[in-house]
Design an enzyme around this catalytic site. Structure first.
Site, PDB file in Angstrom:
ATOM      1  N   ASP A 191       0.858  -1.175   0.000  1.00 34.61           N
ATOM      2  CA  ASP A 191       0.000   0.000   0.000  1.00 34.61           C
ATOM      3  C   ASP A 191       0.898   1.230   0.000  1.00 34.61           C
ATOM      4  OD1 ASP A 191      -2.864   1.217   0.687  1.00 34.61           O
ATOM      5  OD2 ASP A 191      -1.389   2.206   1.984  1.00 34.61           O
ATOM      6  N   GLU A 192       0.550   2.230  -0.797  1.00 34.24           N
ATOM      7  CA  GLU A 192       1.394   3.412  -0.920  1.00 34.24           C
ATOM      8  C   GLU A 192       1.568   4.145   0.398  1.00 34.24           C
ATOM      9  OE1 GLU A 192       0.801   5.642  -4.867  1.00 34.24           O
ATOM     10  OE2 GLU A 192      -1.036   4.449  -4.656  1.00 34.24           O
ATOM     11  N   GLU A 193       0.577   4.062   1.261  1.00 35.75           N
ATOM     12  CA  GLU A 193       0.656   4.697   2.579  1.00 35.75           C
ATOM     13  C   GLU A 193       1.214   3.755   3.640  1.00 35.75           C
ATOM     14  OE1 GLU A 193       0.078   7.877   3.013  1.00 35.75           O
ATOM     15  OE2 GLU A 193      -0.373   8.054   0.868  1.00 35.75           O
ATOM     16  N   ARG A 194       1.765   2.635   3.187  1.00 40.09           N
ATOM     17  CA  ARG A 194       2.378   1.632   4.055  1.00 40.09           C
ATOM     18  C   ARG A 194       1.361   0.918   4.938  1.00 40.09           C
ATOM     19  NH1 ARG A 194       5.354   3.608   0.643  1.00 40.09           N
ATOM     20  NH2 ARG A 194       7.623   3.746   0.857  1.00 40.09           N
ATOM     21  N   ARG A 195       0.099   0.965   4.557  1.00 38.88           N
ATOM     22  CA  ARG A 195      -0.928   0.182   5.248  1.00 38.88           C
ATOM     23  C   ARG A 195      -1.049  -1.163   4.523  1.00 38.88           C
ATOM     24  NH1 ARG A 195      -6.089   3.999   6.266  1.00 38.88           N
ATOM     25  NH2 ARG A 195      -6.770   2.029   7.213  1.00 38.88           N
TER      26      ARG A 195
END
Length: 217
Positions: A191-195
């Site tokens: 996930d781009e937001e590191r989620r």
């Protein structure tokens, strides 16, 4: 400075597809095959490449890139000569890890399990399906030994090619196919937001069914 260059490199840029874990299959093999076929259809270069990790007699880790040959009830297959370091390592410690990473899709799969050697029939069929150059190298039986000069390599390979031309059915005696039968498999969707979405399968004590668990990113 190198550190600054590394810091400036982008990672996990995306966009990536969502991973609906609620609809993931009960059997991780099915999910793996779906992800692998997706990588192939997306034209990921060498989508069947994987990192095989083992340990030596002193517990020191080792890793190398190999090609996935098949998946069946025995596990995830890879081929190697018995003269290699990895064969000696799995002979002493028959446990290994496999890692797949399809960067454009932001997908990674990791699995760990026991390594078993498959039948001579499987090994022979795999060997004869390999390109002639690969067969010649295996028949030369010098993998990982110290190479003094290129002439010795070329001479040795030419000799083995002549053996193959004289007997196309010849199989290297030390050739083997192994399977890693996973006890644990983790699917990781970036996930781009590191989620990141992480789904782990653990084999139950009955060796047939699996338990599924979401993991924190």
């Amino acid at each position: 400075m190198l550190k600054d260059q590394l810091r400036g490199l982008k990672s996990l840029a995306g966009p990536f597809d969502k991973f609906d874990v609620d609809n993931a299959p009960e059997d991780p093999t099915q999910l793996f095959e779906e992800w692998l076929i997706g990588a192939i259809k997306s034209r990921i270069p060498e989508a069947h490449a994987m990192t095989l990790s083992t340990v030596d007699a002193h517990g020191r880790p080792d890793a190398r890139i190999l090609i996935l040959k098949n998946i069946d009830a025995d596990g995830w297959h890879f081929a190697s000569t018995k003269l290699s370091a990895k064969e000696h390592q799995v002979a002493m410690q028959p446990q290994a890890a496999l890692t797949f990473y399809w960067q454009p899709l932001g997908r990674q799969v990791r699995l760990r399990g026991r390594v078993i050697e498959l039948s001579r029939e499987v090994a022979g069929a795999d060997f004869l399906a390999r390109p002639i150059g690969s067969r010649a190298g295996a028949l030369l039986a010098r993998q990982s030994q110290v190479l003094d000069n290129d002439e010795a390599l070329e001479t040795g390979l030419a000799e083995q090619r002549r053996r193959i031309e004289a007997d196309p059915s010849i199989v290297a005696p030390a050739w083997a196919v192994y399977a890693v039968k996973p006890e644990e498999i983790e699917f990781w969707q970036a996930d781009e937001e590191r989620r990141h979405i992480r789904l782990r399968y653990r084999r139950m004590t009955d060796s047939v069914s699996w338990v599924r668990e979401r993991l924190w990113p």
